[in-house]
Design a protein around this motif. Structure first.
Motif, PDB file in Angstrom:
ATOM      1  N   ASN A   1       2.370   1.907  -3.537  1.00  0.00           N
ATOM      2  CA  ASN A   1       1.222   2.168  -4.293  1.00  0.00           C
ATOM      3  C   ASN A   1       0.877   3.657  -4.285  1.00  0.00           C
ATOM      4  O   ASN A   1       0.282   4.283  -5.316  1.00  0.00           O
TER       5      ASN A   1
ATOM      6  N   PHE B   1       5.234  -3.662  -9.069  1.00  0.00           N
ATOM      7  CA  PHE B   1       5.408  -2.450  -9.287  1.00  0.00           C
ATOM      8  C   PHE B   1       6.298  -1.647 -10.046  1.00  0.00           C
ATOM      9  O   PHE B   1       7.403  -2.208 -10.089  1.00  0.00           O
TER      10      PHE B   1
ATOM     11  N   LEU C   1       1.381   0.688 -10.287  1.00  0.00           N
ATOM     12  CA  LEU C   1       1.014  -0.720 -10.205  1.00  0.00           C
ATOM     13  C   LEU C   1       1.002  -1.240 -11.720  1.00  0.00           C
ATOM     14  O   LEU C   1       0.280  -0.885 -12.521  1.00  0.00           O
TER      15      LEU C   1
ATOM     16  N   ARG D   1       1.008  -1.168   0.105  1.00  0.00           N
ATOM     17  CA  ARG D   1       0.229  -0.073   0.002  1.00  0.00           C
ATOM     18  C   ARG D   1       0.826   1.249   0.016  1.00  0.00           C
ATOM     19  O   ARG D   1       0.457   2.081  -0.762  1.00  0.00           O
TER      20      ARG D   1
ATOM     21  N   LEU E   1      -5.237  -3.789  -5.175  1.00  0.00           N
ATOM     22  CA  LEU E   1      -4.176  -4.837  -4.274  1.00  0.00           C
ATOM     23  C   LEU E   1      -4.601  -5.993  -3.762  1.00  0.00           C
ATOM     24  O   LEU E   1      -3.768  -6.405  -2.909  1.00  0.00           O
TER      25      LEU E   1
END
Length: 250
Positions: free
Chosen positions: A173, A234, A180, A170, A227
């Motif tokens: 992200n 990533f 992503l 997270r 996710l």
């Protein structure tokens, strides 16, 4: 696919240095190994890095591509503090791939800073190691410093099963210099669980002043963010140009 990998998945066993076949565990699935190879095909790294070795299943998938790409010797660095009975090295040598790998039997916090200070550059990193949040975050911190723009970081064991790893996912992200790129093995929730998660997500969004009450939290669910997968890729899309006061909840 390499013969060693075919045998391992057919028998759920892998050959040890003594010639004995031992039960396979703590390994990357065949589907995820092929997924990694597809990412490697797209990125075509000259040098890669892996945190976590175990019996070397994912390493074999990666090294097969390095040989196919005709990369230089020691083009894949593996960090692993434990020997696991030498099984990985044995099978890497058996497949004729030893020239492409450099295994460092140390902790990642001993190796990664040294790679950074030695100006090592990579284009692909696979993190499949401890599930402790601060350790995985530290691994990513140094990997980010040696990863070229256009390269990728792949996180295993996400989707909430290991909350520490998911928190790192997270965080990555929300970074402005990452996006992503791909995901594998979507969480298989029951209809009851899906409906419960949806209800909770909608309820949280309706809470007034939640950002003021808990400013460090992003109240978007993993499903909303895309996710909710076991393996997340990533891609680094630019250098890190954040200012000193940058912050964003995750």
């Amino acid at each position: 696919m390499l013969l060693t990998l075919r045998e391992a998945y057919n028998q759920f066993k892998i050959e040890s240095p003594s010639g004995e076949y031992i039960p396979l565990h703590s390994h990357t699935s065949k589907e995820q190994g092929l997924f990694l190879q597809n990412i490697l095909e797209e990125i075509r790294p000259q040098r890669s890095l892996e945190v976590g070795l175990a019996y070397g299943i994912s390493t074999l998938f990666i090294l097969e591509k390095h040989r196919e790409f005709e990369n230089k010797t020691k083009s894949h660095i593996v960090i692993e503090p434990f020997s696991w009975g030498g099984v990985a090295e044995h099978n890497i040598e058996k497949e004729g791939l030893a020239e492409y790998v450099e295994i460092r039997y140390q902790r990642s916090d001993e190796v990664l800073p040294r790679l950074y200070f030695d100006n090592i550059r990579i284009q692909f990193a696979y993190i499949d190691t401890t599930k402790v949040f601060d350790t995985v975050l530290q691994d990513f911190y140094f990997i980010d410093k040696i990863l070229d723009v256009g390269g990728v970081v792949v996180l295993d064991d996400c989707n909430g099963k290991w909350p520490g790893v998911q928190r790192v996912a997270r965080f990555i992200n929300v970074l402005p210099h990452y996006k992503l790129m791909a995901a594998h093995n979507k969480s298989n929730l029951t209809l009851k669980k899906k409906l419960a998660n949806l209800a909770i997500s909608k309820f949280i969004k309706l809470i007034p002043f939640k950002d003021k009450i808990h400013p460090t939290s992003d109240f978007e669910s993993d499903i909303d963010l895309g996710l909710d997968y076991n393996c997340l890729v990533f891609q680094k899309v630019s250098d890190d140009e954040r200012k000193w006061d940058w912050d964003k909840p995750f």
